[in-house]
Design an enzyme around this catalytic site. Structure first.
Site, mmCIF file in Angstrom:
data_model
loop_
_atom_site.group_PDB
_atom_site.id
_atom_site.type_symbol
_atom_site.label_atom_id
_atom_site.label_comp_id
_atom_site.label_asym_id
_atom_site.label_seq_id
_atom_site.Cartn_x
_atom_site.Cartn_y
_atom_site.Cartn_z
ATOM 1 N N HIS A 374 0.795 -1.236 0.000
ATOM 2 C CA HIS A 374 0.000 0.000 0.000
ATOM 3 C C HIS A 374 0.820 1.274 0.000
ATOM 4 C CE1 HIS A 374 -3.999 -1.819 0.864
ATOM 5 N NE2 HIS A 374 -3.246 -2.789 1.351
ATOM 6 N N LYS A 565 -8.354 13.723 5.045
ATOM 7 C CA LYS A 565 -7.453 12.572 4.964
ATOM 8 C C LYS A 565 -6.505 12.684 6.141
ATOM 9 C CE LYS A 565 -6.289 14.171 0.844
ATOM 10 N NZ LYS A 565 -6.499 12.986 0.018
ATOM 11 N N ARG A 566 -5.726 11.647 6.398
ATOM 12 C CA ARG A 566 -4.755 11.757 7.481
ATOM 13 C C ARG A 566 -3.794 12.920 7.222
ATOM 14 N NH1 ARG A 566 -4.615 7.755 11.669
ATOM 15 N NH2 ARG A 566 -2.646 8.738 12.201
ATOM 16 N N LYS A 571 1.056 14.342 1.878
ATOM 17 C CA LYS A 571 -0.276 14.690 1.355
ATOM 18 C C LYS A 571 -0.425 16.199 1.139
ATOM 19 C CE LYS A 571 -2.459 10.725 3.710
ATOM 20 N NZ LYS A 571 -3.117 9.917 2.649
ATOM 21 N N THR A 675 -8.365 6.774 -1.705
ATOM 22 C CA THR A 675 -9.708 6.252 -1.947
ATOM 23 C C THR A 675 -10.738 7.347 -1.681
ATOM 24 O OG1 THR A 675 -9.517 5.284 0.258
ATOM 25 C CG2 THR A 675 -9.327 3.790 -1.614
ATOM 26 N N LYS A 679 -14.345 8.614 -3.696
ATOM 27 C CA LYS A 679 -15.637 8.907 -3.049
ATOM 28 C C LYS A 679 -16.152 10.280 -3.482
ATOM 29 C CE LYS A 679 -13.982 6.090 0.721
ATOM 30 N NZ LYS A 679 -13.244 6.071 1.997
HETATM 31 O O1 73E Z 1 -2.727 5.745 -0.684
HETATM 32 C C1 73E Z 1 -3.295 5.077 0.430
HETATM 33 C C2 73E Z 1 -4.158 3.943 -0.077
HETATM 34 O O2 73E Z 1 -5.253 4.424 -0.796
HETATM 35 C C3 73E Z 1 -2.188 4.539 1.322
HETATM 36 O O3 73E Z 1 -1.443 5.608 1.847
HETATM 37 C C4 73E Z 1 -2.798 3.729 2.465
HETATM 38 O O4 73E Z 1 -3.568 2.671 1.896
HETATM 39 C C5 73E Z 1 -4.658 3.108 1.091
HETATM 40 C C6 73E Z 1 -5.419 1.892 0.633
HETATM 41 O O5 73E Z 1 -4.686 1.171 -0.308
HETATM 42 C C7 73E Z 1 -1.764 3.176 3.372
HETATM 43 N N1 73E Z 1 -1.886 3.017 4.707
HETATM 44 C C8 73E Z 1 -0.752 2.472 5.136
HETATM 45 N N2 73E Z 1 0.057 2.295 4.135
HETATM 46 N N3 73E Z 1 -0.562 2.736 3.017
HETATM 47 C C9 73E Z 1 -0.450 2.129 6.520
HETATM 48 C C10 73E Z 1 0.828 1.755 6.884
HETATM 49 C C11 73E Z 1 1.103 1.442 8.201
HETATM 50 C C12 73E Z 1 0.106 1.486 9.162
HETATM 51 C C13 73E Z 1 -1.175 1.858 8.795
HETATM 52 C C14 73E Z 1 -1.455 2.174 7.475
#
Ligand code: 73E
Length: 830
Positions: A374, A565-566, A571, A675, A679
């Site tokens: 991810h 978003k976070r 970002k 995501t 939305k």
């Molecule tokens: O871009 C997003 C993505 O849409 C990405 O940053 C996020 O996952 C979403 C779903 O695919 C994400 N979260 C984490 N890594 N990528 C993450 C890593 C460590 C702990 C918690 C979350």
């Protein structure tokens, strides 16, 4: 084996429960029964919480027969299924979704009204289970919704955190975290099964023993253990009679463990031991995209993965099951690296406990896992120090070493003694300390590896894991993320849903590409007017929510510009902030008349990881800019900055349908997918965005004319990085940028105190890892295009409708079809 003895052979043993009658009367009777006998109160004496709990349990009754039928069929057919392993599930409220799935919303609304109760009040009573940080956790929730709706056998496995993502509050504009006690008022959706608890072990050592056949085997002698207690949750498909299962594990101390200490007379120590064990599922780590490598987190990971794999092998398979056939029954999908410790765990179970030979076990394991990555941020790629891993899971460390040895031997066979390559590809890193690269382990073990958007998957292959792509041709693939239209369109935006159904009929909710049928309506003046009415109504609804929640107002004649978003530097919330400060500066300096500025309300929603200092400074700055801009009479109310605290799924469902403009402004190459971007587009907001993550695909689909693209492309980012990026040179060269930054450093937003935001300013000027200043000019120019486009009311509406019409691709149903086709090979079974 669910039942034994007399019960199992009883004539009624296989009878499925009956659903209560799906009528208003039937519902009212069932609801009152739950209120009286379940909650133990009369209607008259009941609180809103009593009513909510009774309603939730009543709705559950309607799902019960479908659930047991789903389980029965699954046991009977033994069809191949998916075990989705995820440390996070950001579910959002359950009640509305359960009512939608059972098509009971109208009946329940009417029945409650007869009891003098407003369904909306009971829906508002639910505290959402926030068992995730952001996109990754929400994605897991969307995926299990889609699989249930598509009748694909799936069990979601995860952790039942006692405290989910913290509740964010602001004190003088700064983030203060409060514990999220989501269970405090009752947990009506869960089914605990303490009798099915599994023992999970940790620590200790490994010894060599000789088995009956005289073969030497390694044996793990753990030092301590905890119970993993399963809590089951229903995952209803959309009006299709299927209910899948989400199984979340809770840690509980084992009796034996504290009894020993207790008998020795040390009562306090016994309680401490219990607390220690139960800490494992106590709280969700509030870090998104930046894991901290803490021991408790590794404990959490092993805890839920070992419980889940054990549960599947022992409980879901027939007793005499031939384990070489395991890949025909299950695929364990790894949601990022968090569950990757499951790879050595399955090897341990197969080899040490089930007596398989290593090679046979490895052949099975390699077919049973697939890995979704991810992120690309180097700091987010999980590694565990060998010291820590060896202390907590000594046998697993041995197994990882063996996997690595075998793997590197294969690499040598192919490429010779190319030591640089060996070092690059080794699962074990040597620097800065010896550690296990979990993404590499997942890549070696997984049958497939996927990224989460086209650009991300390509960068993953070409930049992060090119050696592996060369070594394993065909292993890497892409599945672009998606979102469930049930929650994020039908539930969140009932007014737009109705308009869509009026235009193109029913059926689009499970076949979202049908939204294409709306394209021609973009040219229909009357439809455009109705579409605008929906947007305005959604703004008024948001206004009502925010007034009551935080005392904010939302003007329905403002362009609603939203960034939710976070909080993360990549970002670039600070870029959004520079745009606001620039606009404000132009007004107060007299460069433009307030009356000539497009009226805009900016909404932020963002939690910062509690330990992430710079992110918290940025939150403080957003709040500070908001206080000053909102109160300045020179602005004449044409700019409003609002930042409601504690952005979560519940608030998202209100904010997104009201938005005009979606801010997706990460530095190109850094946002894996996003995501939220999907939305917004699906709800008819236009995107201002960089060429990053799934923005790329959104723009391709909705068309250039209906999307505001700006900023460097990923290769340009790379190039600037190599050339040497000097942020202050952009500051020097751009008067508008200089004025915005100078206004912040002047103390204009901190009561004249120049020191308060100095860390943010110097970070931008002298570090700016994510090139905010380099993209500033392009962003300001793109925002001018937004203003111009917004002034053409009909043109804007046309674009907004086309965004909805062309977003069908982003249904998570489509994502699931892609996983099935490219990764799982699971035929959907009815
Ligand atoms: O871009 C997003 C993505 O849409 C990405 O940053 C996020 O996952 C979403 C779903 O695919 C994400 N979260 C984490 N890594 N990528 C993450 C890593 C460590 C702990 C918690 C979350």
């Amino acid at each position: 084996p669910a039942s034994t003895g007399l019960v199992a052979t009883h004539p009624l043993a296989l009878a499925t429960v009956n659903s209560p009658p799906a009528s208003v009367d039937g519902f009212v009777r069932e609801f009152l029964r739950e209120l009286n006998f379940g909650q133990g109160v009369s209607l008259q004496g009941s609180t809103v919480n009593d009513q909510y709990l009774a309603l939730a349990r009543t709705v559950r009754h309607y799902l019960m027969a479908r659930w047991s039928e789903t389980l029965r069929r699954q046991r009977e057919t033994q069809a191949k299924g998916v075990a989705y392993l995820s440390a996070e599930y950001l579910l959002g409220r359950q009640l509305g979704n359960a009512l939608l799935a059972t098509d009971l919303t109208d009946i329940v609304g009417e029945g409650l009204a007869q009891c003098g109760i407003d369904l909306a009040d009971l829906r508002a009573q639910e505290v959402e289970p926030g068992l995730g940080n952001g996109g990754l956790g929400r994605l897991a929730a969307c995926f299990i919704d889609s699989l249930a709706t598509m009748s694909v056998p799936c069990i979601g496995y995860g952790i039942r955190y006692e405290y989910g993502i913290f509740r964010q509050t602001f004190v003088e504009g700064r983030q203060v975290e409060q514990p999220d006690s989501w269970l405090a008022l009752g947990a009506p959706w869960e089914f605990p099964h303490p009798e099915n608890a599994r023992l999970i072990s940790f620590g200790g050592s490994v010894e060599t023993t000789t088995d009956e056949a005289g073969v030497e085997r390694r044996r793990w002698i753990p030092a301590w253990d905890v119970n993993a207690v399963p809590y089951n949750y229903m995952v209803p498909g959309y009006q299709n009679g299927r209910v899948n299962t989400l199984r979340l594990w809770r840690a509980q101390a084992t009796d034996a463990f504290d009894l020993k200490i207790f008998n020795s007379g040390d009562y306090e120590e016994a309680v401490r031991a219990q607390t220690f064990a139960e800490n494992i599922s106590k709280v969700l780590y509030p870090e998104d995209s930046t894991p901290q490598g803490k021991e408790l987190r590794l404990q959490q990971q092993y805890f839920f993965v070992a419980a889940s794999i054990g549960d599947f092998l022992d409980q879901q398979l027939p007793e005499d099951f031939d384990l070489t056939k395991l890949p025909e029954r299950i695929i364990f999908q790894l949601n990022d690296t968090h569950p990757v410790i499951g790879v050595p765990e399955l090897m341990r179970v197969l080899v040490d406990e089930r007596g398989l030979e290593w090679d046979a076990a490895w052949a099975i394991t390699q077919k049973c896992f697939a890995y979704t990555c991810h992120t690309l941020l180097p700091e987010a790629l999980e590694v565990w120090s060998v010291d820590l891993l060896g202390k907590l899971l000594p046998r697993h460390l041995e197994i990882i070493y063996r996997i690595n040895d075998d793997f590197l031997a294969e690499v040598r066979e192919r490429f010779g003694d190319d030591e640089l390559r060996i070092r690059r590809m080794s699962i074990i890193a040597e620097h800065p300390e010896r550690s296990v690269r979990m993404a590499y382990l997942a890549t070696v073990a997984g049958s497939k590896v996927n990224g989460v958007a086209a650009l991300h998957s390509q960068l993953l292959r070409d930049k992060v894991l090119p050696d592996f792509d060369e070594f394993y041709p065909g292993k890497f693939t892409n599945v672009t993320n998606g979102i469930t239209p049930r929650r994020f369109l039908r539930l969140a935006n009932p007014a737009l849903s109705e308009l869509i159904t009026d235009a193109i009929g029913v059926g689009w909710l499970t076949d979202l590409e049908r939204l294409r049928g709306l394209e021609s309506y973009a040219e229909d003046e009357e439809f455009r007017e109705r579409f605008r009415d929906v947007k305005a109504a959604n703004k008024r609804r948001l206004d009502a929510v925010l007034r009551e929640r935080d005392g904010f107002t939302v003007h329905d004649d403002h362009l609603l510009d939203v960034m939710v978003k976070r909080l993360h530097e990549y970002k670039r919330q600070s870029l959004k902030l520079l745009h606001i400060v620039t606009t404000y500066d132009r007004i107060i300096s007299g460069e433009v008349a307030a009356a000539d500025v497009t009226p805009r309300t900016f909404i932020f929603g963002a939690k910062a990881a509690p330990g992430y200092k710079m992110a918290k400074e940025i939150i403080h700055l957003i709040n500070a800019v908001g206080s000053v801009v909102n109160a300045d009479p020179r602005v004449e109310d044409r700019l409003k900055v609002i930042f409601p605290p504690n952005y979560n799924v519940t608030l998202a469902e209100k904010v997104i349908p009201a938005a005009d403009l979606s801010e997706q402004i990460s530095l190109a190459g850094k946002e894996a997918s996003g995501t939220g971007n999907m939305k917004f587009a699906l709800n008819g907001a236009l995107t201002i965005g960089t060429d990053d993550g799934a923005n790329v695909e959104i723009r391709e689909l909705v068309g250039n004319d209906n999307f505001f693209l700006f900023g460097m492309l990923e290769p340009q980012v790379e190039e600037l990085q190599t050339r040497g990026y000097v942020p202050s040179s952009f500051y020097e060269a751009d008067a508008g940028l200089r004025r915005a930054i100078d206004l912040i450093s002047s103390g204009a937003f901190s009561g004249g105190d120049r020191s308060v935001f100095e860390p943010v300013v110097s970070n931008l000027l002298y570090e700016d890892r994510f090139m905010v200043l380099a993209d500033y000019a392009a962003y300001i120019e793109a925002q001018a295009r937004v203003d111009a486009a917004y002034s053409d009311v009909e043109g804007w509406t046309r674009s907004a409708i086309l965004n909805v019409a062309r977003s069908g691709f982003f249904s998570s149903d489509r994502s699931m079809r892609d996983y099935i086709e490219r990764i799982w090979g699971t035929p959907p079974s009815i």
